[in-house]
Motif scaffolding. Structure first.
Motif, PDB file in Angstrom:
ATOM      1  N   VAL A 133      -4.169  34.639 -35.523  1.00 28.57           N
ATOM      2  CA  VAL A 133      -3.681  35.429 -36.653  1.00 28.57           C
ATOM      3  C   VAL A 133      -2.349  34.887 -37.148  1.00 28.57           C
ATOM      4  N   PHE A 134      -1.463  34.535 -36.219  1.00 23.58           N
ATOM      5  CA  PHE A 134      -0.177  33.950 -36.592  1.00 23.58           C
ATOM      6  C   PHE A 134      -0.385  32.655 -37.376  1.00 23.58           C
ATOM      7  N   LEU A 135      -1.322  31.832 -36.929  1.00 21.24           N
ATOM      8  CA  LEU A 135      -1.602  30.565 -37.604  1.00 21.24           C
ATOM      9  C   LEU A 135      -2.090  30.810 -39.026  1.00 21.24           C
ATOM     10  N   THR A 136      -2.957  31.787 -39.199  1.00 19.19           N
ATOM     11  CA  THR A 136      -3.461  32.115 -40.537  1.00 19.19           C
ATOM     12  C   THR A 136      -2.332  32.575 -41.455  1.00 19.19           C
ATOM     13  N   GLU A 137      -1.466  33.445 -40.950  1.00 22.29           N
ATOM     14  CA  GLU A 137      -0.370  33.965 -41.769  1.00 22.29           C
ATOM     15  C   GLU A 137       0.656  32.875 -42.081  1.00 22.29           C
ATOM     16  N   THR A 138       0.904  31.997 -41.115  1.00 25.84           N
ATOM     17  CA  THR A 138       1.847  30.902 -41.343  1.00 25.84           C
ATOM     18  C   THR A 138       1.323  29.963 -42.429  1.00 25.84           C
ATOM     19  N   ALA A 139       0.027  29.646 -42.359  1.00 21.95           N
ATOM     20  CA  ALA A 139      -0.575  28.770 -43.367  1.00 21.95           C
ATOM     21  C   ALA A 139      -0.541  29.429 -44.747  1.00 21.95           C
ATOM     22  N   THR A 140      -0.845  30.719 -44.803  1.00 19.08           N
ATOM     23  CA  THR A 140      -0.824  31.430 -46.086  1.00 19.08           C
ATOM     24  C   THR A 140       0.563  31.396 -46.706  1.00 19.08           C
ATOM     25  N   ALA A 141       1.590  31.562 -45.882  1.00 16.79           N
ATOM     26  CA  ALA A 141       2.962  31.530 -46.394  1.00 16.79           C
ATOM     27  C   ALA A 141       3.324  30.164 -46.960  1.00 16.79           C
ATOM     28  N   LYS A 142       2.644  29.116 -46.509  1.00  9.93           N
ATOM     29  CA  LYS A 142       2.916  27.766 -46.998  1.00  9.93           C
ATOM     30  C   LYS A 142       1.930  27.345 -48.082  1.00  9.93           C
ATOM     31  N   GLY A 143       1.064  28.266 -48.533  1.00 11.60           N
ATOM     32  CA  GLY A 143       0.164  27.982 -49.630  1.00 11.60           C
ATOM     33  C   GLY A 143      -1.080  27.222 -49.244  1.00 11.60           C
ATOM     34  N   VAL A 144      -1.443  27.243 -47.971  1.00  8.92           N
ATOM     35  CA  VAL A 144      -2.650  26.551 -47.524  1.00  8.92           C
ATOM     36  C   VAL A 144      -3.457  27.491 -46.642  1.00  8.92           C
ATOM     37  N   LYS A 145      -4.658  27.034 -46.252  1.00  6.15           N
ATOM     38  CA  LYS A 145      -5.458  27.794 -45.303  1.00  6.15           C
ATOM     39  C   LYS A 145      -6.180  26.822 -44.383  1.00  6.15           C
ATOM     40  N   TYR A 146      -6.514  27.327 -43.195  1.00  8.38           N
ATOM     41  CA  TYR A 146      -7.221  26.524 -42.199  1.00  8.38           C
ATOM     42  C   TYR A 146      -8.720  26.784 -42.273  1.00  8.38           C
ATOM     43  N   GLU A 147      -9.519  25.725 -42.151  1.00  9.19           N
ATOM     44  CA  GLU A 147     -10.915  25.924 -41.786  1.00  9.19           C
ATOM     45  C   GLU A 147     -10.943  26.495 -40.372  1.00  9.19           C
ATOM     46  N   ALA A 148     -11.954  27.290 -40.077  1.00  8.91           N
ATOM     47  CA  ALA A 148     -12.037  27.912 -38.758  1.00  8.91           C
ATOM     48  C   ALA A 148     -12.013  26.863 -37.651  1.00  8.91           C
ATOM     49  N   ALA A 149     -12.744  25.774 -37.840  1.00 10.20           N
ATOM     50  CA  ALA A 149     -12.793  24.726 -36.819  1.00 10.20           C
ATOM     51  C   ALA A 149     -11.434  24.043 -36.671  1.00 10.20           C
ATOM     52  N   ALA A 150     -10.693  23.915 -37.769  1.00 11.56           N
ATOM     53  CA  ALA A 150      -9.381  23.283 -37.717  1.00 11.56           C
ATOM     54  C   ALA A 150      -8.390  24.150 -36.946  1.00 11.56           C
ATOM     55  N   ALA A 151      -8.405  25.458 -37.202  1.00 12.75           N
ATOM     56  CA  ALA A 151      -7.507  26.365 -36.494  1.00 12.75           C
ATOM     57  C   ALA A 151      -7.814  26.360 -35.005  1.00 12.75           C
ATOM     58  N   ALA A 152      -9.112  26.397 -34.654  1.00 19.04           N
ATOM     59  CA  ALA A 152      -9.491  26.392 -33.244  1.00 19.04           C
ATOM     60  C   ALA A 152      -9.061  25.102 -32.563  1.00 19.04           C
ATOM     61  N   GLU A 153      -9.198  23.984 -33.260  1.00 18.00           N
ATOM     62  CA  GLU A 153      -8.825  22.690 -32.678  1.00 18.00           C
ATOM     63  C   GLU A 153      -7.322  22.592 -32.471  1.00 18.00           C
ATOM     64  N   ASP A 186      -8.097  16.620 -40.292  1.00 19.43           N
ATOM     65  CA  ASP A 186      -6.649  16.504 -40.482  1.00 19.43           C
ATOM     66  C   ASP A 186      -5.916  16.791 -39.175  1.00 19.43           C
ATOM     67  N   VAL A 187      -6.369  17.811 -38.446  1.00 27.21           N
ATOM     68  CA  VAL A 187      -5.756  18.142 -37.158  1.00 27.21           C
ATOM     69  C   VAL A 187      -5.948  16.995 -36.172  1.00 27.21           C
ATOM     70  N   GLU A 188      -7.152  16.457 -36.117  1.00 27.43           N
ATOM     71  CA  GLU A 188      -7.434  15.358 -35.185  1.00 27.43           C
ATOM     72  C   GLU A 188      -6.619  14.116 -35.524  1.00 27.43           C
TER      73      GLU A 188
END
Length: 298
Positions: A133-153, A186-188
């Motif tokens: 949840v923190f990762l999602t909110e942090t990304a939203t504050a920076k104007g981006v979003k994570y794919e579910a697989a990217a956040a998990a990775e 991108d994460v990898e």
């Protein structure tokens, strides 16, 4: 609460930083910060000077704020003096005791004294769901979003470390701009591999006879402070021989934490998951507030 002592303890660095900032803002008038704020690091801790500053009357703030940081690294004897001094009280001081650990006889005595005189805030490491949840909110504050697989990775690689997750999100957001979606690739490509990944890659290089690559990976393992014992339980292949354990070192941290997005109200939508606060207040002088409720705030 309007208390003279606050002990902010626990392993989650970013949460401790946020709590210390919130307490400081509660009692310090920013226009008098040059006069009513003192910050002391454990490396130069002098208990008598610390307590003297705490008991000095503020010039223009509700309380004179004195912050003692990294107390787990203080010299023996000084912590005990602070614990005894707290019992004498302060009329207009706010002493904030910041420590990543409360282990050891003197630290336990200090936290006990703070609990009797004021408030103890425990900053626990977040659970994986809270980290997502923190990762999602942090990304939203920076104007981006994570794919579910990217956040998990990313969480698999970094772990539930809010400080590092925020830093990595900022790096990934800059990388994908002007696009707004962070993908697993991108994460990898940009985020550091997990300790297990680095160690198994090194073992594979040894088994395949790539000595140069193995030496380079071993150097990277030492520089990253990885403890190869974390990779021992999953080892099942006879080709992978468990190497001897190596000393670990704490990973380096930035001197100042990155900016943190404000919590947003729950939308109530299906699947919406609210994070559990990573800290809880566990004590005050009027009544015992000690609680085993993980992540709760009293």
């Amino acid at each position: 609460p309007d208390k003279p002592v606050w002990a902010v303890v626990g392993p989650e660095d970013m949460t401790r930083h946020r709590v210390v900032e919130a307490i400081t803002a509660r009692f310090l008038d920013p226009s008098f910060a040059d006069f009513d704020l003192d910050t002391v690091d454990a490396s130069s801790l002098d208990a008598n000077r610390l307590l003297g500053a705490w008991r000095t009357l503020p010039l223009g703030s509700p309380r004179r704020v004195v912050i003692a940081r990294n107390l787990e690294e203080a010299q023996a004897g000084e912590i005990g003096k602070v614990a005894e001094g707290i019992k004498q009280g302060s009329q207009k001081g706010c002493l904030i005791l910041d420590s990543a650990s409360e282990t050891g006889r003197e630290m336990k005595a200090l936290v006990k004294a703070a609990d009797a005189a004021g408030v103890v805030v425990n900053c626990q490491s977040p659970k994986p769901d809270d980290a997502r949840v923190f990762l999602t909110e942090t990304a939203t504050a920076k104007g981006v979003k994570y794919e579910a697989a990217a956040a998990a990775e990313l969480i698999r690689r970094i772990g539930p470390d809010l400080w590092m997750l925020s830093t990595e999100t900022e790096k990934l957001a800059n990388h994908v701009w002007p696009e707004t979606v962070i993908r697993k690739a991108d994460v990898e490509r940009l985020s550091p591999a997990s300790p297990e990944d680095r160690i198994f890659a090194m073992i594979d290089a040894v088994c395949e006879g790539r000595q140069g690559a193995a030496d380079s990976m071993l150097r990277d393992v030492f520089l990253a402070g990885d403890d190869i014992r974390c990779a021992v339980p999953p080892v099942s292949s006879p080709a992978r021989n468990t190497p001897p354990s190596m000393p670990s070192a704490a990973p380096s941290r930035p001197s100042h934490p990155p900016s943190i997005p404000a919590q947003q109200p729950s939308s109530g939508a299906a699947g919406d998951t609210r994070p559990t606060p990573a800290f809880r207040i566990t004590g005050s002088r009027r009544h015992s507030n000690r609680s085993d409720r993980s992540g709760g705030c009293h």
